[in-house]
Design a protein around this motif. Structure first.
Motif, PDB file in Angstrom:
ATOM      1  N   ASN A 172      76.118 128.695 140.598  1.00 17.37           N
ATOM      2  CA  ASN A 172      76.904 128.013 139.575  1.00 17.37           C
ATOM      3  C   ASN A 172      77.451 128.984 138.516  1.00 17.37           C
ATOM      4  OD1 ASN A 172      77.840 125.609 138.163  1.00 17.37           O
ATOM      5  ND2 ASN A 172      76.186 125.990 136.724  1.00 17.37           N
ATOM      6  N   ILE A 173      76.687 130.013 138.189  1.00 18.39           N
ATOM      7  CA  ILE A 173      77.067 131.001 137.180  1.00 18.39           C
ATOM      8  C   ILE A 173      77.195 132.351 137.875  1.00 18.39           C
ATOM      9  CG2 ILE A 173      76.461 132.104 134.983  1.00 18.39           C
ATOM     10  CD1 ILE A 173      76.619 129.105 134.653  1.00 18.39           C
ATOM     11  N   HIS A 174      78.269 133.072 137.569  1.00 17.73           N
ATOM     12  CA  HIS A 174      78.493 134.398 138.136  1.00 17.73           C
ATOM     13  C   HIS A 174      78.991 135.323 137.034  1.00 17.73           C
ATOM     14  CE1 HIS A 174      79.510 137.414 141.164  1.00 17.73           C
ATOM     15  NE2 HIS A 174      80.593 137.636 140.444  1.00 17.73           N
ATOM     16  N   TYR A 175      78.637 136.609 137.140  1.00 16.25           N
ATOM     17  CA  TYR A 175      79.197 137.587 136.207  1.00 16.25           C
ATOM     18  C   TYR A 175      79.473 138.894 136.922  1.00 16.25           C
ATOM     19  CZ  TYR A 175      74.454 139.553 135.815  1.00 16.25           C
ATOM     20  OH  TYR A 175      73.232 140.117 136.081  1.00 16.25           O
ATOM     21  N   ASP A 176      80.429 139.631 136.360  1.00 14.70           N
ATOM     22  CA  ASP A 176      80.747 140.980 136.797  1.00 14.70           C
ATOM     23  C   ASP A 176      80.569 141.896 135.598  1.00 14.70           C
ATOM     24  OD1 ASP A 176      81.670 140.634 139.572  1.00 14.70           O
ATOM     25  OD2 ASP A 176      83.225 139.403 138.634  1.00 14.70           O
ATOM     26  N   PHE A 177      79.994 143.051 135.841  1.00 10.37           N
ATOM     27  CA  PHE A 177      79.748 144.032 134.793  1.00 10.37           C
ATOM     28  C   PHE A 177      80.383 145.346 135.214  1.00 10.37           C
ATOM     29  CE2 PHE A 177      76.784 147.529 133.513  1.00 10.37           C
ATOM     30  CZ  PHE A 177      77.200 147.614 132.197  1.00 10.37           C
ATOM     31  N   ASP A 178      81.163 145.930 134.311  1.00 15.70           N
ATOM     32  CA  ASP A 178      81.783 147.222 134.553  1.00 15.70           C
ATOM     33  C   ASP A 178      81.698 148.002 133.250  1.00 15.70           C
ATOM     34  OD1 ASP A 178      83.264 149.421 135.275  1.00 15.70           O
ATOM     35  OD2 ASP A 178      85.074 148.303 135.800  1.00 15.70           O
ATOM     36  N   GLY A 179      80.706 148.882 133.161  1.00 13.16           N
ATOM     37  CA  GLY A 179      80.528 149.635 131.925  1.00 13.16           C
ATOM     38  C   GLY A 179      79.250 150.444 131.920  1.00 13.16           C
ATOM     39  N   GLU A 180      78.887 150.888 130.736  1.00 15.38           N
ATOM     40  CA  GLU A 180      77.671 151.668 130.525  1.00 15.38           C
ATOM     41  C   GLU A 180      76.574 150.787 129.940  1.00 15.38           C
ATOM     42  OE1 GLU A 180      78.791 154.936 128.034  1.00 15.38           O
ATOM     43  OE2 GLU A 180      79.979 155.879 129.613  1.00 15.38           O
ATOM     44  N   LEU A 181      75.346 151.152 130.210  1.00 14.45           N
ATOM     45  CA  LEU A 181      74.204 150.429 129.654  1.00 14.45           C
ATOM     46  C   LEU A 181      73.883 150.927 128.250  1.00 14.45           C
ATOM     47  CD1 LEU A 181      71.688 150.518 132.642  1.00 14.45           C
ATOM     48  CD2 LEU A 181      73.465 148.832 132.158  1.00 14.45           C
ATOM     49  N   ALA A 182      73.537 150.011 127.374  1.00 17.85           N
ATOM     50  CA  ALA A 182      73.000 150.394 126.075  1.00 17.85           C
ATOM     51  C   ALA A 182      71.517 150.713 126.221  1.00 17.85           C
ATOM     52  CB  ALA A 182      73.206 149.282 125.051  1.00 17.85           C
ATOM     53  N   MET A 183      70.835 149.986 127.114  1.00 19.03           N
ATOM     54  CA  MET A 183      69.415 150.216 127.413  1.00 19.03           C
ATOM     55  C   MET A 183      69.020 149.376 128.611  1.00 19.03           C
ATOM     56  SD  MET A 183      67.197 147.982 124.688  1.00 19.03           S
ATOM     57  CE  MET A 183      68.229 147.842 123.259  1.00 19.03           C
ATOM     58  N   ALA A 184      67.899 149.753 129.212  1.00 16.36           N
ATOM     59  CA  ALA A 184      67.275 148.957 130.272  1.00 16.36           C
ATOM     60  C   ALA A 184      65.770 149.058 130.045  1.00 16.36           C
ATOM     61  CB  ALA A 184      67.654 149.478 131.648  1.00 16.36           C
ATOM     62  N   VAL A 185      65.103 147.900 129.901  1.00 12.66           N
ATOM     63  CA  VAL A 185      63.695 147.873 129.490  1.00 12.66           C
ATOM     64  C   VAL A 185      62.912 146.796 130.233  1.00 12.66           C
ATOM     65  CG1 VAL A 185      64.308 148.657 127.158  1.00 12.66           C
ATOM     66  CG2 VAL A 185      64.054 146.217 127.591  1.00 12.66           C
ATOM     67  N   HIS A 186      61.604 146.977 130.205  1.00 16.87           N
ATOM     68  CA  HIS A 186      60.662 145.903 130.519  1.00 16.87           C
ATOM     69  C   HIS A 186      60.223 145.363 129.170  1.00 16.87           C
ATOM     70  CE1 HIS A 186      60.074 146.971 134.752  1.00 16.87           C
ATOM     71  NE2 HIS A 186      59.943 148.224 134.385  1.00 16.87           N
ATOM     72  N   CYS A 187      60.492 144.086 128.893  1.00 20.41           N
ATOM     73  CA  CYS A 187      60.103 143.501 127.612  1.00 20.41           C
ATOM     74  C   CYS A 187      58.874 142.609 127.803  1.00 20.41           C
ATOM     75  CB  CYS A 187      61.248 142.691 127.016  1.00 20.41           C
ATOM     76  SG  CYS A 187      60.830 142.025 125.382  1.00 20.41           S
ATOM     77  N   HIS A 188      57.855 142.867 126.993  1.00 20.88           N
ATOM     78  CA  HIS A 188      56.586 142.136 127.089  1.00 20.88           C
ATOM     79  C   HIS A 188      56.396 141.152 125.941  1.00 20.88           C
ATOM     80  CE1 HIS A 188      54.921 144.743 130.303  1.00 20.88           C
ATOM     81  NE2 HIS A 188      55.731 145.634 129.760  1.00 20.88           N
ATOM     82  N   CYS A 189      57.473 140.816 125.202  1.00 24.35           N
ATOM     83  CA  CYS A 189      57.310 139.875 124.085  1.00 24.35           C
ATOM     84  C   CYS A 189      56.939 138.494 124.624  1.00 24.35           C
ATOM     85  CB  CYS A 189      58.579 139.823 123.224  1.00 24.35           C
ATOM     86  SG  CYS A 189      59.932 138.847 123.915  1.00 24.35           S
ATOM     87  N   ARG A 190      56.342 137.677 123.788  1.00 22.34           N
ATOM     88  CA  ARG A 190      55.907 136.354 124.225  1.00 22.34           C
ATOM     89  C   ARG A 190      57.081 135.483 124.659  1.00 22.34           C
ATOM     90  NH1 ARG A 190      52.789 134.463 126.549  1.00 22.34           N
ATOM     91  NH2 ARG A 190      52.301 132.569 125.428  1.00 22.34           N
ATOM     92  N   ASP A 191      58.233 135.648 124.029  1.00 22.20           N
ATOM     93  CA  ASP A 191      59.387 134.840 124.418  1.00 22.20           C
ATOM     94  C   ASP A 191      59.857 135.201 125.824  1.00 22.20           C
ATOM     95  OD1 ASP A 191      59.706 133.299 121.956  1.00 22.20           O
ATOM     96  OD2 ASP A 191      60.185 135.236 121.065  1.00 22.20           O
ATOM     97  N   CYS A 192      59.877 136.501 126.162  1.00 23.72           N
ATOM     98  CA  CYS A 192      60.240 136.899 127.531  1.00 23.72           C
ATOM     99  C   CYS A 192      59.186 136.426 128.523  1.00 23.72           C
ATOM    100  CB  CYS A 192      60.432 138.414 127.626  1.00 23.72           C
ATOM    101  SG  CYS A 192      62.047 138.960 127.031  1.00 23.72           S
ATOM    102  N   GLN A 193      57.927 136.453 128.130  1.00 27.79           N
ATOM    103  CA  GLN A 193      56.872 135.960 129.016  1.00 27.79           C
ATOM    104  C   GLN A 193      57.086 134.483 129.312  1.00 27.79           C
ATOM    105  OE1 GLN A 193      53.071 136.891 127.228  1.00 27.79           O
ATOM    106  NE2 GLN A 193      53.583 139.065 127.102  1.00 27.79           N
ATOM    107  N   ARG A 194      57.339 133.706 128.268  1.00 27.31           N
ATOM    108  CA  ARG A 194      57.521 132.262 128.464  1.00 27.31           C
ATOM    109  C   ARG A 194      58.769 131.961 129.306  1.00 27.31           C
ATOM    110  NH1 ARG A 194      55.687 132.046 122.743  1.00 27.31           N
ATOM    111  NH2 ARG A 194      53.640 131.070 122.799  1.00 27.31           N
ATOM    112  N   SER A 195      59.873 132.663 129.019  1.00 30.44           N
ATOM    113  CA  SER A 195      61.111 132.345 129.739  1.00 30.44           C
ATOM    114  C   SER A 195      61.103 132.866 131.177  1.00 30.44           C
ATOM    115  CB  SER A 195      62.331 132.871 128.985  1.00 30.44           C
ATOM    116  OG  SER A 195      62.374 134.271 129.002  1.00 30.44           O
ATOM    117  N   SER A 196      60.305 133.895 131.449  1.00 33.38           N
ATOM    118  CA  SER A 196      60.248 134.430 132.815  1.00 33.38           C
ATOM    119  C   SER A 196      59.112 133.829 133.634  1.00 33.38           C
ATOM    120  CB  SER A 196      60.081 135.953 132.776  1.00 33.38           C
ATOM    121  OG  SER A 196      58.793 136.305 132.319  1.00 33.38           O
ATOM    122  N   GLY A 197      58.110 133.281 132.964  1.00 34.24           N
ATOM    123  CA  GLY A 197      56.949 132.770 133.687  1.00 34.24           C
ATOM    124  C   GLY A 197      56.066 133.882 134.208  1.00 34.24           C
TER     125      GLY A 197
END
Length: 137
Positions: free
Chosen positions: A14-39
């Motif tokens: 249903n949702i699609h995206y295309d990305f063409d550019g440079e990364l500002a960052m790439a991380v593993h986030c361990h915050c509680r909000d990311c834990q809840r939203s990722s399961g």
């Protein structure tokens, strides 16, 4: 910096995206909000300039207050529930995309762990990447 040309979206298409550019960052986030939203114990995220991302489809979203005291809006597919990206009021030019939402997630590798103070005892980072208690400066 390396330039990426990638695509991604939700599980049902249903949702699609295309990305063409440079990364500002790439991380593993361990915050509680990311834990809840990722399961899970963390979420793998890349940040990129929103002008480099072309999104098709309409997401659903919810808002919460980040540790900065400012709004964070999480976007997901209203059909399948796949988490896709977040908007952070303190960084309005960036979109924080879920690496797992890429068609080929192996293209991006996180370079650090953030919010390790919130990591769960059953999911502590155990690799050589730098680790930060909160968001690094």
């Amino acid at each position: 910096m390396a330039r990426y040309k990638l695509s991604g979206g939700c599980a049902c298409g249903n949702i699609h995206y295309d990305f063409d550019g440079e990364l500002a960052m790439a991380v593993h986030c361990h915050c509680r909000d990311c834990q809840r939203s990722s399961g899970s114990g963390s979420a793998a995220i890349f940040a990129a300039n929103r002008n480099d991302i072309q999104l098709t489809g309409k997401t659903s979203s919810y808002q919460y207050t980040g540790d900065s005291g400012e709004a964070v809006v999480r976007h997901f597919c209203p059909n399948c529930g796949s988490p896709l990206f977040s908007d952070v009021k303190t960084l309005p030019d960036l979109m924080f995309m879920r690496i797992a939402s890429l068609d080929d997630p192996s293209q991006i590798r996180p370079s650090m762990h953030i919010y390790c103070d919130s990591s769960q005892v059953w999911d502590r980072p155990n690799d050589p990447l730098p680790k930060f208690g909160k968001m690094p400066s």
